[in-house]
Design a protein around this motif. Structure first.
Motif, PDB file in Angstrom:
ATOM      1  N   SER A 342       4.090   3.487  -4.648  1.00  0.00           N
ATOM      2  CA  SER A 342       2.955   2.564  -4.600  1.00  0.00           C
ATOM      3  C   SER A 342       2.136   2.656  -5.882  1.00  0.00           C
ATOM      4  O   SER A 342       1.629   1.654  -6.383  1.00  0.00           O
ATOM      5  CB  SER A 342       2.073   2.875  -3.382  1.00  0.00           C
ATOM      6  OG  SER A 342       1.475   4.161  -3.512  1.00  0.00           O
ATOM      7  N   ALA A 345       3.905   0.639  -8.540  1.00  0.00           N
ATOM      8  CA  ALA A 345       3.798  -0.792  -8.286  1.00  0.00           C
ATOM      9  C   ALA A 345       2.393  -1.306  -8.567  1.00  0.00           C
ATOM     10  O   ALA A 345       2.203  -2.386  -9.136  1.00  0.00           O
ATOM     11  CB  ALA A 345       4.192  -1.089  -6.834  1.00  0.00           C
ATOM     12  N   TYR A 370      -2.578   2.814   0.495  1.00  0.00           N
ATOM     13  CA  TYR A 370      -1.235   2.291   0.747  1.00  0.00           C
ATOM     14  C   TYR A 370      -0.435   3.231   1.637  1.00  0.00           C
ATOM     15  O   TYR A 370       0.305   2.786   2.520  1.00  0.00           O
ATOM     16  CB  TYR A 370      -0.519   2.087  -0.590  1.00  0.00           C
ATOM     17  CG  TYR A 370       0.811   1.380  -0.460  1.00  0.00           C
ATOM     18  CD1 TYR A 370       0.870   0.009  -0.286  1.00  0.00           C
ATOM     19  CD2 TYR A 370       1.997   2.090  -0.507  1.00  0.00           C
ATOM     20  CE1 TYR A 370       2.087  -0.653  -0.163  1.00  0.00           C
ATOM     21  CE2 TYR A 370       3.224   1.439  -0.386  1.00  0.00           C
ATOM     22  CZ  TYR A 370       3.255   0.074  -0.221  1.00  0.00           C
ATOM     23  OH  TYR A 370       4.456  -0.566  -0.100  1.00  0.00           O
ATOM     24  N   ARG A 413       5.618  -3.516   0.828  1.00  0.00           N
ATOM     25  CA  ARG A 413       5.911  -3.738  -0.582  1.00  0.00           C
ATOM     26  C   ARG A 413       6.102  -5.228  -0.864  1.00  0.00           C
ATOM     27  O   ARG A 413       5.725  -5.731  -1.918  1.00  0.00           O
ATOM     28  CB  ARG A 413       7.158  -2.960  -0.987  1.00  0.00           C
ATOM     29  CG  ARG A 413       7.413  -2.961  -2.496  1.00  0.00           C
ATOM     30  CD  ARG A 413       8.612  -2.107  -2.860  1.00  0.00           C
ATOM     31  NE  ARG A 413       8.369  -0.708  -2.539  1.00  0.00           N
ATOM     32  CZ  ARG A 413       9.071  -0.014  -1.641  1.00  0.00           C
ATOM     33  NH1 ARG A 413      10.062  -0.590  -0.982  1.00  0.00           N
ATOM     34  NH2 ARG A 413       8.792   1.248  -1.411  1.00  0.00           N
ATOM     35  N   LEU A 416       2.790  -6.709  -1.472  1.00  0.00           N
ATOM     36  CA  LEU A 416       1.977  -5.871  -2.355  1.00  0.00           C
ATOM     37  C   LEU A 416       0.949  -6.694  -3.117  1.00  0.00           C
ATOM     38  O   LEU A 416      -0.147  -6.219  -3.402  1.00  0.00           O
ATOM     39  CB  LEU A 416       2.883  -5.117  -3.328  1.00  0.00           C
ATOM     40  CG  LEU A 416       2.248  -3.921  -4.044  1.00  0.00           C
ATOM     41  CD1 LEU A 416       1.735  -2.915  -3.028  1.00  0.00           C
ATOM     42  CD2 LEU A 416       3.250  -3.259  -4.972  1.00  0.00           C
TER      43      LEU A 416
END
Length: 436
Positions: A342, A345, A370, A413, A416
């Motif tokens: 996370s 990302a 997250y 995800r 996201l």
């Protein structure tokens, strides 16, 4: 005291002060409850739980009471979600099954290509069972995409499944789809080239043990049918016992269907809880001087979210069970590197607004949020599979936890960008609340 427990206690001391500041100055909630909740969550994780045992209702009264509890949950959601008509039609359906009192019924079913005894032969063979309805169902297809038994057979008390010997692949597939609580007899038509005993011996090797006492070999001669169906007549003589079993089975199915209906409504309420909890966790992590986010995030998430989730899903689980489930899912999330993934990302999305995203500790807090989100979603999936339906199998949880977490991580995800937008708004709100 082990080193792991000592680490939890030391970490909790640092959280108390920051929790007080977070509640009073950031989210403007009076009191220092969050710090205390974090300490309680850490202590909760350090305990050694017992393995509790649950039992499904074993009586008609028990199933009615369980269904009444689900009706109350629908009524509660009517208030919470401001909806109408959740309870009333379901209550009528419950009362209909509770008072289900038509004559006993026997459903005769076979796959395509299987010969079924004539209706007159069956009536003569089953004569003696009072008030009996005989229902001949449409043949089951030998090719199908669902292999799901027709709904119009659900309310029949006993099934007589006519099968040719040797069994075909389609016959085995249909048998596999019959629930264990269905009273079913297998009427086996033997071919002339082999004796019935030879067929039965081969069949016992093919079928699970649950069917071994339900096999009724028949040569196809009408004169033999009454003697072959004697066990069926004996079962039907116990009419009240058969009917009570039917009511229980229908209530079991009703309860499962209601749980599925509740799930959509519960997910709506859960998303509101999750959004609130993840930012509380993020705030605690940002405020804490401790660099590690994993244990803190799990502890705070457990303390503030998991018990409320149990209320949403009406799980009668003890805190020990909640502890095991949450800890197992949290460990699986950390083992799969959810925090690291996370973070990477989110760094890629930091270009949305660099001035906000480079705030001190923001990335660490977002990673903790997250992590809480993924653990919460996987926890919701597990509760949905187990709450109010069957006792939670904690050994099965150990096997399923990696898959549950992976599925939740992939789901989150994919969204996201939406999470990043929420994070952006949350950081801006936090910055606006920070004294100059």
């Amino acid at each position: 005291m082990t080193s792991g427990v000592i680490r939890r206690v030391l970490l909790s001391v640092g959280v108390i002060g920051t929790g007080q500041w977070l509640l009073s100055d950031v989210v403007h909630v009076p009191g220092g409850g969050l710090g205390v909740a974090a300490v309680a969550g850490l202590w909760w994780l350090s305990r050694s739980p017992k393995q509790p045992r649950f039992r499904e209702p074993a009586s008609l009264k028990g199933w009615i009471e369980r269904c009444e509890l689900v009706l109350n949950q629908f009524e509660e959601l009517e208030v919470v979600l401001e909806l109408q008509g959740l309870r009333s039609p379901r209550e009528k359906e419950l009362r209909r099954i509770e008072g289900f009192d038509v004559p006993l019924s026997v459903g005769v079913v076979a796959t395509e290509g299987s010969g079924v005894p004539a209706t007159v032969q069956l009536q003569q063979a089953l004569a003696g069972a009072a008030s009996l309805d005989l229902c001949l169902a449409n043949p089951l297809p030998v090719t199908s995409t669902s292999w799901s038994w027709p709904d119009d057979l659900q309310e029949l008390d006993v099934l007589l499944h006519v099968l040719p010997l040797p069994l075909r692949a389609a016959d085995l597939l249909w048998l596999d789809q019959l629930p264990a609580d269905r009273p079913v007899w297998l009427l086996l038509r033997s071919s002339v080239d082999r004796s019935a005993e030879d067929h039965l011996e081969a069949l016992r090797c093919q079928l699970p043990e649950r069917w071994h006492q339900c096999l009724l070999p028949w040569s196809g001669e009408a004169i033999e049918l009454r003697g072959v169906l004697q066990p069926v007549r004996q079962q039907l003589m116990r009419a009240e016992r058969v009917r009570e079993g039917t009511r229980q089975r229908l209530l079991n199915n009703l309860h499962r269907r209601w749980q599925a209906d509740l799930e959509t409504l519960r997910r709506e309420r859960f998303r509101l809880l999750l959004q609130r909890s993840q930012w509380i966790v993020a705030g605690v992590v940002i405020a804490s001087p401790v660099p590690s986010v994993d244990l803190l995030a799990v502890a705070v998430g457990n303390g503030l979210m998991v018990k409320e989730m149990a209320t949403i899903w009406s799980c009668p689980w003890s805190s020990e069970v909640l502890q095991v489930v949450a800890r197992q899912l949290g460990s699986a999330a950390l083992a799969q590197g959810v925090v690291e993934l996370s973070g990477q990302a989110l760094l890629g999305l930091a270009k949305l607004d660099g001035a906000s995203w480079i705030a001190a500790g923001a990335m660490q807090g977002l990673s903790a949020a997250y992590l809480t989100r993924v653990v919460g979603v996987s926890m919701a999936d597990w509760m949905a599979l187990n709450a109010g339906v069957a006792e939670p199998d904690l050994e099965e949880l150990k096997r399923q936890a990696p898959l549950l977490v992976a599925r939740a991580a992939e789901q989150e995800r994919l969204n996201l960008a939406g999470f990043a937008q929420q994070a952006h708004e949350w950081i801006q709100e936090r910055n606006s609340c920070t004294p100059a």
